[in-house]
Design a protein around this motif. Structure first.
Motif, PDB file in Angstrom:
ATOM      1  N   TYR A   1     -54.646  89.339   3.877  1.00 15.83           N
ATOM      2  CA  TYR A   1     -54.724  90.519   3.014  1.00 15.83           C
ATOM      3  C   TYR A   1     -55.820  90.353   1.970  1.00 15.83           C
ATOM      4  O   TYR A   1     -55.865  89.341   1.264  1.00 15.83           O
ATOM      5  N   PHE A   2     -56.703  91.348   1.842  1.00 16.18           N
ATOM      6  CA  PHE A   2     -57.747  91.327   0.803  1.00 16.18           C
ATOM      7  C   PHE A   2     -57.127  91.231  -0.583  1.00 16.18           C
ATOM      8  O   PHE A   2     -57.630  90.530  -1.452  1.00 16.18           O
TER       9      PHE A   2
ATOM     10  N   PHE B   1     -61.900  89.166  -3.644  1.00 17.42           N
ATOM     11  CA  PHE B   1     -61.900  90.620  -3.515  1.00 17.42           C
ATOM     12  C   PHE B   1     -62.113  91.272  -4.887  1.00 17.42           C
ATOM     13  O   PHE B   1     -62.833  92.260  -5.011  1.00 17.42           O
TER      14      PHE B   1
ATOM     15  N   ALA C   1     -61.657  99.990  -2.421  1.00 15.88           N
ATOM     16  CA  ALA C   1     -62.731  99.226  -3.075  1.00 15.88           C
ATOM     17  C   ALA C   1     -64.048  99.998  -3.034  1.00 15.88           C
ATOM     18  O   ALA C   1     -64.780 100.074  -4.031  1.00 15.88           O
TER      19      ALA C   1
ATOM     20  N   ILE D   1     -48.595  97.791  -0.313  1.00 24.72           N
ATOM     21  CA  ILE D   1     -48.417  96.458  -0.908  1.00 24.72           C
ATOM     22  C   ILE D   1     -46.939  96.225  -1.200  1.00 24.72           C
ATOM     23  O   ILE D   1     -46.403  95.140  -0.981  1.00 24.72           O
TER      24      ILE D   1
ATOM     25  N   ASN E   1     -44.584  88.555   7.095  1.00 21.06           N
ATOM     26  CA  ASN E   1     -45.789  88.136   6.357  1.00 21.06           C
ATOM     27  C   ASN E   1     -45.734  86.663   6.023  1.00 21.06           C
ATOM     28  O   ASN E   1     -44.794  86.207   5.426  1.00 21.06           O
TER      29      ASN E   1
ATOM     30  N   LEU F   1     -53.176  97.712   5.636  1.00 24.71           N
ATOM     31  CA  LEU F   1     -53.338  97.434   4.203  1.00 24.71           C
ATOM     32  C   LEU F   1     -54.780  97.025   3.896  1.00 24.71           C
ATOM     33  O   LEU F   1     -55.351  97.444   2.880  1.00 24.71           O
ATOM     34  N   ASN F   2     -55.379  96.226   4.760  1.00 24.95           N
ATOM     35  CA  ASN F   2     -56.767  95.813   4.521  1.00 24.95           C
ATOM     36  C   ASN F   2     -57.722  96.998   4.596  1.00 24.95           C
ATOM     37  O   ASN F   2     -58.689  97.077   3.836  1.00 24.95           O
TER      38      ASN F   2
ATOM     39  N   ARG G   1     -48.870  95.883  11.836  1.00 28.10           N
ATOM     40  CA  ARG G   1     -49.443  95.788  10.499  1.00 28.10           C
ATOM     41  C   ARG G   1     -50.964  95.615  10.567  1.00 28.10           C
ATOM     42  O   ARG G   1     -51.675  96.075   9.676  1.00 28.10           O
TER      43      ARG G   1
ATOM     44  N   LYS H   1     -60.787  87.781  18.275  1.00 31.74           N
ATOM     45  CA  LYS H   1     -61.303  87.434  16.959  1.00 31.74           C
ATOM     46  C   LYS H   1     -60.115  87.394  16.003  1.00 31.74           C
ATOM     47  O   LYS H   1     -59.143  88.137  16.178  1.00 31.74           O
ATOM     48  N   SER H   2     -60.226  86.499  15.059  1.00 26.96           N
ATOM     49  CA  SER H   2     -59.126  86.336  14.129  1.00 26.96           C
ATOM     50  C   SER H   2     -59.317  87.273  12.935  1.00 26.96           C
ATOM     51  O   SER H   2     -60.395  87.321  12.352  1.00 26.96           O
ATOM     52  N   TYR H   3     -58.292  88.026  12.620  1.00 24.58           N
ATOM     53  CA  TYR H   3     -58.343  88.921  11.463  1.00 24.58           C
ATOM     54  C   TYR H   3     -58.086  88.093  10.199  1.00 24.58           C
ATOM     55  O   TYR H   3     -57.328  87.132  10.230  1.00 24.58           O
TER      56      TYR H   3
ATOM     57  N   PHE I   1     -65.789  93.420  -7.887  1.00 28.13           N
ATOM     58  CA  PHE I   1     -65.878  94.563  -8.800  1.00 28.13           C
ATOM     59  C   PHE I   1     -66.569  94.222 -10.127  1.00 28.13           C
ATOM     60  O   PHE I   1     -67.001  95.123 -10.836  1.00 28.13           O
TER      61      PHE I   1
ATOM     62  N   LYS J   1     -54.652  79.116  14.716  1.00 26.17           N
ATOM     63  CA  LYS J   1     -54.652  79.979  13.513  1.00 26.17           C
ATOM     64  C   LYS J   1     -55.318  81.335  13.774  1.00 26.17           C
ATOM     65  O   LYS J   1     -56.067  81.842  12.947  1.00 26.17           O
ATOM     66  N   ILE J   2     -55.094  81.869  14.957  1.00 32.99           N
ATOM     67  CA  ILE J   2     -55.672  83.179  15.279  1.00 32.99           C
ATOM     68  C   ILE J   2     -54.704  84.267  14.817  1.00 32.99           C
ATOM     69  O   ILE J   2     -53.524  84.252  15.178  1.00 32.99           O
ATOM     70  N   ASN J   3     -55.247  85.169  14.024  1.00 32.24           N
ATOM     71  CA  ASN J   3     -54.438  86.277  13.502  1.00 32.24           C
ATOM     72  C   ASN J   3     -54.988  87.560  14.131  1.00 32.24           C
ATOM     73  O   ASN J   3     -55.918  88.167  13.612  1.00 32.24           O
ATOM     74  N   ASN J   4     -54.441  87.908  15.304  1.00 35.24           N
ATOM     75  CA  ASN J   4     -54.996  89.020  16.067  1.00 35.24           C
ATOM     76  C   ASN J   4     -53.861  89.926  16.551  1.00 35.24           C
ATOM     77  O   ASN J   4     -52.878  89.446  17.111  1.00 35.24           O
ATOM     78  N   PRO J   5     -53.984  91.228  16.343  1.00 35.04           N
ATOM     79  CA  PRO J   5     -52.863  92.118  16.696  1.00 35.04           C
ATOM     80  C   PRO J   5     -52.525  92.104  18.186  1.00 35.04           C
ATOM     81  O   PRO J   5     -51.366  92.265  18.567  1.00 35.04           O
TER      82      PRO J   5
ATOM     83  N   GLU K   1     -45.271  95.618   2.262  1.00 32.78           N
ATOM     84  CA  GLU K   1     -45.711  94.481   3.078  1.00 32.78           C
ATOM     85  C   GLU K   1     -45.766  93.163   2.307  1.00 32.78           C
ATOM     86  O   GLU K   1     -45.706  92.104   2.912  1.00 32.78           O
ATOM     87  N   ILE K   2     -45.937  93.241   0.992  1.00 36.59           N
ATOM     88  CA  ILE K   2     -46.081  91.992   0.232  1.00 36.59           C
ATOM     89  C   ILE K   2     -44.942  91.800  -0.770  1.00 36.59           C
ATOM     90  O   ILE K   2     -44.280  90.766  -0.769  1.00 36.59           O
TER      91      ILE K   2
ATOM     92  N   SER L   1     -57.256  98.854   1.411  1.00 34.80           N
ATOM     93  CA  SER L   1     -57.854  98.104   0.301  1.00 34.80           C
ATOM     94  C   SER L   1     -59.368  98.248   0.323  1.00 34.80           C
ATOM     95  O   SER L   1     -59.999  98.448  -0.711  1.00 34.80           O
ATOM     96  N   ALA L   2     -59.954  98.132   1.511  1.00 35.38           N
ATOM     97  CA  ALA L   2     -61.410  98.226   1.631  1.00 35.38           C
ATOM     98  C   ALA L   2     -61.881  99.630   1.244  1.00 35.38           C
ATOM     99  O   ALA L   2     -62.876  99.785   0.516  1.00 35.38           O
TER     100      ALA L   2
END
Lengths: 601, 243
Positions: free
Chosen positions: A451-452, A458, B129, B172, B243, B121-122, B86, A446-448, A462, B54-58, B175-176, B125-126
């Protein structure tokens, strides 16, 4: 117990240190020949033996030997470890053939080891004249020269009316890497030679040259008796591909027995000076070297090519716990069809009953290679030394084969130095190396998401909660201020409602909350006016509106005047910031009760 | 309408199933290539899943890193294991291989406060939130109801929220904001963005660098060497951004 450990350490150290040559520098060197006198047409072996307590013994440097042809070198090695002390000897054997009759001296061989120079004694050798061809025994065969085995490459170069020629051949033209190949150079002659022939071997580039072995025989060709001198050279191809063995040459000096034309030449017969020097050259031979097949290659295959047997034995049938036991494995080439140099190791099977140390090559000859390993048992009992294994490629059958020894039983006595449990579960872990962890076995992925924090949606999440927070905060502030003017009442205006507001006003008056008291009085009168006239609360915006509404409803002027007065008083209290307390409050309340009561009639 | 909906659903799920099967086949081929020692071929399959699909998988990054490492390309192995880390910082295999490749590349051990890196990071962030929403909601309920329990619960949420926000900030930042990259091949770092600039130091493949600035085909980097930070200019195509 301590002495046992010491013994073990010494034995292990002997094995390990043998590879780095840290022992004392004592070495010796000697030279010998297998025969001290021989005829001119024969050869002999000159051997130089280097001995010492080092595994890294040097090769001797031979002195100049212009009177001899050198055909080949063999090397045999012996190594032994006794009570932890290692000794080794290497014998370098050189096959030599004299070029002329007479007494000769082989100069000393010299070796240099760790800065010291060692040399042998000179060796004397006597060479007699060769037997004449007339006295040679009759050969059994009268056939023509047997064709050389596959790839025979004969080239006849007559000398003195076709009485001397050479040919070169190999036993096979298609060989595998590391497979044994024999190159034979044959020199045929039936003429008297003034001196032994001088042989110049070909170039064996791309092959490992394992030494040459001269021999001679007689052969009858077309009724003529020939002496055949042969040099067989054992070769091992180093890599696959097309290879070429270059031409070999032999230089001969032939006696010229023809009657000379002039007096000077005739005189030279008696002076022995009439000889003719000729060089005979063989053709080059092309060899196709095949790579070893990949299919069926055993995991423990280490490059051995040929046909081998293996046997193993231990130096004792009974040993004490912690006492070193030497296991010897001998690898032999079957019918000389094996490249023992390609046998770099044998596999000593893993067994938790014994601690094993590194194996060493203790002996190596043309026919046999010997490996030794030291085993140490930590627990007593009847033990079995597991089989020793060798995997090799058999070029005759074109398959990989594996040979095994039989397990060897040995009785271990004494007390255990470690529990069997320890040995099996972690007492003998040796870290060999480290590596990355292996691949994940993925069947679906599955594709992640990204960044949120980089996605604006995101933050939109809120917004409702922030709004709720602020609205509730404002509500709270207003509630704390107790502001109720704007509270919308959905119920239909009624006189009961007016009375309830009047009651609430009384409560607020009791709490000295003058502002709220006035507000409820206002609501009570408003409610009563609306109930009397039937108009909505939103239409009653002040005293003027109230007067108009009541007049339209047919209310008496007295009540209208009272209503106008009370609205005026309440607005006075609201906007003049004067508190309606005490008597003023009770007057206001009484007036409101009067108005409500009048309107209700 | 119902018919259209059924047809659409069928086409959608068939396409999804086909895509799934296509990946399965590619993954299987890549694994077979890896097992047979065709590391470059295995790497190209994983690369196509990342760049084309475009698969973004660890775990794709992890396997790709392994393939590059086996093929002898430490730089790309380091780049992809960092990407995997990451996304899935708690995976034991990824952590082990990152440590192994870092060691192979000579990367000094991280001394930073948040080097533990338990959450991505996600995930941070979650979590932040959730606690922000909880804080706002609880305070809103308190404002409306006036019950002190909700006020206390809101303060509890705030206490959890503060370290989460702090950790997110550092994350952040690393990584960013700080553009990190792996050095893909052994490179010479110069004092300026040109080959004519004097050489300062060489850097081995697989080392981590922070990109400070860029100028044409050159990037200014900061890299750790022992206890000091070295800076200099390197050709941008010698770097692989995380990144």
């Amino acid at each position: 117990m301590k002495s046992k450990h010491k013994k073990l350490i010494i034995a292990a150290a002997a094995l390990i240190l043998s590879a780095v040559n840290v022992f004392a520098d004592e070495i010796s060197v000697s030279a010998s020949v297998d025969k001290s006198s021989l005829p001119l047409n024969e050869y002999f072996t000159y051997s130089v033996t280097v001995s010492g307590d080092s595994s890294n013994l040097p090769e001797p440097q031979l002195g100049a030997m212009p009177d001899f042809n050198k055909y080949g070198t063999r090397r045999s090695q012996n190594m032994s470890i006794i009570n932890g002390k290692m000794s080794a000897s290497i014998t370098f054997s050189y096959t030599l053939a004299p070029k002329a009759a007479g007494k000769f001296s082989i100069p000393p061989a010299v070796i240099t080891h760790k800065g010291k120079t060692y040399s042998t004694m000179p060796v004397e050798i006597e060479v007699e004249k060769a037997q004449s061809s007339q006295t040679l025994p009759n050969p059994q065969t009268t056939k023509k020269p047997a064709p050389a085995a596959s790839g025979a490459n004969a080239k006849q170069r007559p000398a003195e009316s076709g009485r001397a020629f050479v040919k070169a051949s190999v036993n096979k033209k298609n060989v595998y890497e590391n497979e044994k190949l024999v190159y034979t150079f044959s020199f045929y002659t039936n003429v008297n030679l003034a001196a032994n022939p001088e042989y110049a071997p070909p170039s064996f580039a791309g092959f490992w040259n394992d030494g040459s072995y001269p021999s001679n025989r007689y052969e009858n060709i077309d009724g003529a008796q020939y002496l055949v001198n042969e040099v067989a050279t054992t070769l091992y191809p180093l890599e696959s591909g097309s290879k070429v063995i270059g031409p070999a040459t032999v230089k001969i000096a032939v006696m010229d027995l023809s009657v000379p034309d002039d007096f000077d030449s005739l005189f030279s017969i008696f002076a022995g000076a009439r000889r003719e020097v000729k060089t005979l050259t063989s053709d080059e031979i092309k060899i196709n070297v095949l790579p070893l097949p990949e299919s069926g290659k055993p995991a423990d295959f280490s490059g051995a090519v040929g046909n081998f047997t293996i046997k193993a034995y231990a130096d004792k049938k009974e040993a004490a716990v912690n006492e070193p036991v030497t296991l010897t494995a001998e690898v032999s080439a079957v019918s000389q069809k094996g490249n023992l140099k390609s046998v770099s190791s044998v596999v000593f099977s893993q067994d938790s009953s014994f601690k094993k140390y590194d194996s060493i090559v203790s002996k190596e000859t043309a026919q046999l290679k010997e490996f030794k390993i030291i085993l140490v048992a930590y627990t007593p009992g009847e033990k079995e030394i597991p089989p020793v294994k060798l995997s090799f490629f058999n070029p005759d059958k074109k398959v990989y084969e594996t040979v095994l020894t039989q397990p060897i039983k040995i009785n271990i006595t004494g007390e255990a130095v470690l529990g069997q449990q320890d040995l099996q579960e972690g007492g003998q872990i040796t870290k060999i190396g480290s590596d990355i962890n292996y691949n994940k076995n993925l069947t679906s992925v599955k594709s992640y998401c990204g960044y949120f924090v980089e996605n604006k949606n995101f933050y939109i999440l809120f917004i409702p909660f922030v709004l709720l927070f602020f609205v509730s905060a404002v509500y709270r502030i207003l509630k704390n201020k107790n502001v109720k003017f704007s509270v919308y009442n959905s119920k239909k205006p009624s006189f009961n409602g007016a009375l309830k507001y009047l009651e609430k006003a009384s409560h607020e008056a009791d709490k000295n909350n003058a502002e709220a008291f006035v507000a409820y009085i206002y609501k009570a009168v408003q409610e009563a006016v609306c109930a009397k006239s039937g108009v909505g609360r939103d239409k009653l915006t002040g005293a003027g509106a109230a007067e108009k509404i009541l007049r339209e409803s047919g209310v008496s002027d007295d009540i209208i005047n009272k209503t106008r007065d009370i609205f005026a008083q309440m607005e006075f209290y609201r906007f003049a910031s004067i508190k309606a307390d005490g008597k003023a409050a009770s007057d206001l309340k009484r007036l409101a009760q009067d108005i409500i009561g009048s309107l209700r009639k | 309408m119902k018919k259209y909906f059924i047809a659409f659903s069928f086409v959608f799920f068939a396409a999804a199933a086909y895509a799934q099967n296509a990946y399965e086949s590619q993954l299987k081929n890549a694994q077979t290539d890896f097992q047979n020692g065709n590391y470059a071929k295995a790497a190209s399959v994983y690369e196509s899943l990342i760049t084309v699909e475009k698969i973004n998988n660890p775990y794709i990054y992890y396997n790709l890193s392994n393939a590059y490492y086996r093929a002898g390309d430490t730089g790309k192995a380091a780049l992809n294991i960092r990407k995997a880390y990451r996304l899935a910082p708690r995976d034991k295999n990824i952590r082990a291989n990152l440590a192994f490749i870092d060691k192979a590349a000579g990367e000094p051990e991280s001394q930073s406060l948040f080097s533990g890196n338990f959450l991505s990071l996600n995930e941070l962030s979650a979590a932040a939130a959730v606690f922000i929403i909880a804080f706002l909601s609880l305070f809103s309920i308190f404002f409306i109801s006036g019950k002190k329990f909700f006020k206390k619960a809101a303060y509890g949420a705030l206490i959890v929220l503060m370290p989460l926000i702090l950790a997110s900030y550092f994350k952040i930042n690393s990584e960013i904001i700080n553009k990190e990259a792996a050095v893909l091949k052994v490179s010479v770092v110069r004092s300026g963005p040109a080959v004519s600039s004097p050489e300062l130091f060489s850097v081995p493949a697989g080392r981590k660098a922070i990109i400070l600035a860029s100028n044409g085909t050159w990037s200014e980097i900061k890299i750790k060497s022992g206890s000091e930070d070295l800076t200099g200019w390197i050709e941008t195509d010698h770097l692989g951004a995380f990144n």
